[in-house]
Design a protein around this motif. Structure first.
Motif, short mmCIF file in Angstrom:
data_model
loop_
_atom_site.label_atom_id
_atom_site.label_comp_id
_atom_site.label_asym_id
_atom_site.label_seq_id
_atom_site.Cartn_x
_atom_site.Cartn_y
_atom_site.Cartn_z
N SER A 104 0.80 -1.22 0.00
CA SER A 104 0.00 0.00 0.00
C SER A 104 0.83 1.28 0.00
N VAL A 105 2.11 1.19 0.33
CA VAL A 105 2.93 2.40 0.45
C VAL A 105 4.06 2.45 -0.59
N GLN A 106 3.89 1.73 -1.69
CA GLN A 106 4.90 1.78 -2.76
C GLN A 106 4.64 3.00 -3.65
N TRP A 107 5.27 4.13 -3.33
CA TRP A 107 5.02 5.38 -4.05
C TRP A 107 5.48 5.31 -5.51
N PHE A 108 4.63 5.70 -6.40
CA PHE A 108 4.97 5.85 -7.81
C PHE A 108 5.72 4.63 -8.35
N GLU A 109 6.95 4.82 -8.86
CA GLU A 109 7.67 3.69 -9.48
C GLU A 109 8.40 2.81 -8.48
N ARG A 110 8.63 3.28 -7.27
CA ARG A 110 9.10 2.43 -6.18
C ARG A 110 9.58 3.27 -5.02
N THR A 111 9.68 2.66 -3.85
CA THR A 111 10.33 3.24 -2.68
C THR A 111 11.00 2.11 -1.94
N LEU A 112 12.11 2.40 -1.30
CA LEU A 112 12.93 1.33 -0.74
C LEU A 112 12.48 0.87 0.64
N ASP A 113 11.39 1.42 1.15
CA ASP A 113 10.97 0.95 2.48
C ASP A 113 10.31 -0.42 2.43
N ASP A 114 10.26 -1.02 1.25
CA ASP A 114 9.80 -2.41 1.18
C ASP A 114 10.92 -3.40 1.48
N SER A 115 12.16 -2.98 1.26
CA SER A 115 13.28 -3.92 1.21
C SER A 115 13.51 -4.66 2.52
N ALA A 116 13.75 -3.93 3.59
CA ALA A 116 14.05 -4.58 4.87
C ALA A 116 12.88 -5.43 5.34
N ASN A 117 11.66 -4.94 5.12
CA ASN A 117 10.48 -5.68 5.53
C ASN A 117 10.39 -7.01 4.79
N ARG A 118 10.57 -6.98 3.48
CA ARG A 118 10.43 -8.20 2.68
C ARG A 118 11.54 -9.19 2.96
N ARG A 119 12.73 -8.71 3.31
CA ARG A 119 13.82 -9.62 3.66
C ARG A 119 13.46 -10.49 4.85
N VAL A 120 12.58 -9.98 5.70
CA VAL A 120 12.14 -10.74 6.87
C VAL A 120 10.83 -11.49 6.57
N THR A 121 9.87 -10.78 6.00
CA THR A 121 8.51 -11.32 5.87
C THR A 121 8.44 -12.52 4.93
N LEU A 122 9.01 -12.41 3.74
CA LEU A 122 8.87 -13.48 2.76
C LEU A 122 9.53 -14.78 3.22
N PRO A 123 10.81 -14.75 3.62
CA PRO A 123 11.40 -16.00 4.09
C PRO A 123 10.68 -16.56 5.31
N GLU A 124 10.31 -15.69 6.26
CA GLU A 124 9.68 -16.20 7.48
C GLU A 124 8.33 -16.85 7.18
N ALA A 125 7.59 -16.32 6.22
CA ALA A 125 6.31 -16.92 5.88
C ALA A 125 6.51 -18.34 5.36
N PHE A 126 7.49 -18.52 4.48
CA PHE A 126 7.72 -19.85 3.92
C PHE A 126 8.35 -20.79 4.94
N LEU A 127 9.29 -20.30 5.70
CA LEU A 127 9.90 -21.14 6.73
C LEU A 127 8.86 -21.58 7.76
N THR A 128 7.98 -20.65 8.15
CA THR A 128 6.97 -20.97 9.15
C THR A 128 5.97 -21.98 8.60
N ALA A 129 5.49 -21.76 7.38
CA ALA A 129 4.56 -22.72 6.78
C ALA A 129 5.21 -24.10 6.65
N ASP A 130 6.47 -24.11 6.29
CA ASP A 130 7.21 -25.37 6.17
C ASP A 130 7.27 -26.11 7.51
N ILE A 131 7.55 -25.38 8.57
CA ILE A 131 7.65 -25.98 9.90
C ILE A 131 6.30 -26.51 10.35
N VAL A 132 5.25 -25.73 10.13
CA VAL A 132 3.91 -26.17 10.52
C VAL A 132 3.53 -27.44 9.79
N LEU A 133 3.84 -27.52 8.50
CA LEU A 133 3.51 -28.72 7.74
C LEU A 133 4.29 -29.93 8.23
#
Length: 500
Positions: free
Chosen positions: A337-366
């Motif tokens: 929701s906060v990706q201004w215009f063609e991009r902003t870098l405040d996605d980077s640190a968040n995604r470095r944590v969120t994307l891997p953790e989502a997959f690692l967590t789902a993997d562990i639960v399974l």
């Protein structure tokens, strides 16, 4: 359980450096390796290797479309797709000097493939490798999860088939309700898992490729490389997409692929988290009732103080991690929701944590769910005893109908049953005794005409309706077709042992 992986700082696991328990304690080595980070501080090579694959395929496509790139350059790139410790040390040195992780790896790759050094990353922006690599990892991560989910469904389906006709007390509002069967209850869990299988498969198939779009998505740099030839720029985008194994590239992008894609990928993982939490909660409640328990090792300790306890630790872990999995989706929503215009870098640190953790967590639960479903313990006598405590109340309508058929008066019978039910209820609730409703009925001569029928009227199997047949039909008509695409994964699957 696999040995702990190296920490994000590149150290061997030790007590003086924080390690994410997702990787060091729980996750499978396949999923942890897939999301191992690429920067020079980490000596796990998946992401850096993928970047090199992307640079290689970009060069191949550019050469095919007429740019002056030599065969020797391509061959040197092919020969150096994998990094060793010496190359990571060089990348660390380059990153310290250039303060840019992608360019550090461009120069390191060029050092190893000097004939290609001048054309590596030609026309591209950093997001060519970072975003396209992320899409590769998301797709592969979903494949790993889908295989594991199919195994869990298969294990739970075997459990449902085994207990298809075992009557058990049903609950609504966690209060006694009409009986069902143990197998039918399991089909309710399986059905939600089938929806998760469908949703993850849809998300995987829907993932496209960012492709070669340039710094703000206009492909201006590639248009310059090909002297204004729009057809060749379009052909380049399609060819690189094809070389990396994607069916299509997103038709338009900004500097990044839309972060809405992350929402679409994490949504089915969060939804699966809700399913897993519900299943594990049901098992925890059943464990309290002593009807069904998760596996419990011979030497396992349930409590440090209460030696008799058999705590449902695996199911509690599923609930704990599932909550984490569910909330990670909110991160993707907010970031998009906060990706201004063609991009902003405040996605980077968040995604470095969120994307891997989502997959690692789902993997562990399974993995944990697989272990649970492979060793569920059922206690039929406890189930039968609880059912017998409630069944007399549920059978009263059948008793009234039977006495009416034998010539009795419905209203008179109803009043007698009402009085006896309340008396039996007081015995159960106030005296802690057994339900003696049918003893009271047997001792009343009014019900003498139907005494031979009473035992049949209390047969639990007559109260479960079509539950056994529903199990059979559901497994054959819905589960078997859903699992057919995963037959190879099921054939390779082995029982899971957990480091509790």
């Amino acid at each position: 359980m696999e040995a702990p992986l190296a920490s994000a700082a590149g150290h061997s696991p030790s007590n003086d450096v924080y390690q994410s328990p997702l990787a060091s304690r729980y996750a499978s080595k396949e999923m942890a390796h897939l999301f191992s980070y690429s920067v020079s501080r980490c000596k796990i090579k998946m992401r850096s290797h993928t970047w090199r694959r992307l640079w290689l395929n970009l060069a191949i496509a550019e050469k095919e479309l007429g740019l002056p790139i030599s065969d020797e350059a391509i061959e040197e790139m092919k020969a150096n797709l994998y990094l060793d410790d010496e190359q990571f040390a060089l990348a660390a040195k380059e990153e310290k000097k250039r303060r840019h992780d992608v360019m550090a790896h461009v120069h390191t790759f060029g050092h190893m493939a000097p004939k290609a050094a001048g054309i590596i990353h030609l026309g591209a922006t950093s997001c060519y490798v970072t975003d396209n690599a992320d899409l590769i990892f998301l797709r592969e991560g979903l494949r790993l999860l889908l295989e594991k989910l199919a195994v869990v469904i298969s294990r739970l389906s075997a459990f449902a088939a085994q207990h298809r006709d075992l009557p058990t007390l049903g609950f609504t509002h966690f209060q006694p309700a009409q009986p069902t069967t143990v197998g039918k209850r399991a089909t309710l869990w399986i059905q939600e898992l089938l929806w998760d299988l469908r949703n993850m498969a849809r998300a995987k198939e829907d993932i496209g490729f960012r492709g070669v779009k340039g710094t703000t998505g206009t492909q201006a740099s590639f248009l310059a490389l090909f002297d204004g030839d729009h057809d060749k720029v379009e052909a380049l985008d399609k060819r690189v997409t094809e070389l990396l194994g994607f069916k299509y590239a997103y038709p338009v992008t900004s500097q990044t692929y839309s972060r809405k894609i992350d929402i679409d990928v994490l949504a089915p993982l969060a939804s699966f988290g809700a399913t897993a939490h519900k299943i594990a909660t049901d098992i925890r409640l059943l464990a309290n009732l002593k009807e069904i328990e998760e596996p419990f090792e011979k030497d396992q300790i349930g409590s440090s103080a209460m030696a008799y306890k058999r705590n449902p630790m695996r199911s509690e872990r599923v609930c704990s991690l599932s909550r984490h999995l569910m909330v990670l989706h909110q991160n993707a929503l907010m970031t998009s929701s906060v990706q201004w215009f063609e991009r902003t870098l405040d996605d980077s640190a968040n995604r470095r944590v969120t994307l891997p953790e989502a997959f690692l967590t789902a993997d562990i639960v399974l993995t944990t769910l697989q272990n649970i479903t492979e060793g569920l313990v059922v206690y039929p006598k406890v189930i039968a005893r609880r059912l017998s405590q409630e069944l007399p109340f549920m059978a009263t309508e059948n008793v009234i109908m039977a006495i009416v058929k034998a010539g009795g008066d419905r209203q008179e019978a109803h009043e007698k049953i009402r009085v006896y039910s309340h008396q039996a209820g007081r015995v159960v609730k106030e005296e802690g005794g057994e339900n003696d409703l049918f003893d009271r009925i047997r001792n009343d001569s009014y019900f003498a005409p139907i005494l031979p029928q009473l035992d049949k009227l209390l047969d639990p199997t007559t109260f479960v309706g079509r539950a056994p047949e529903q199990v059979d039909g559901f497994l054959k008509e819905w589960v078997e077709p859903a699992l057919a695409p995963w037959k190879d994964a099921l054939a390779k699957s082995k029982a899971v042992e957990l480091n509790v």
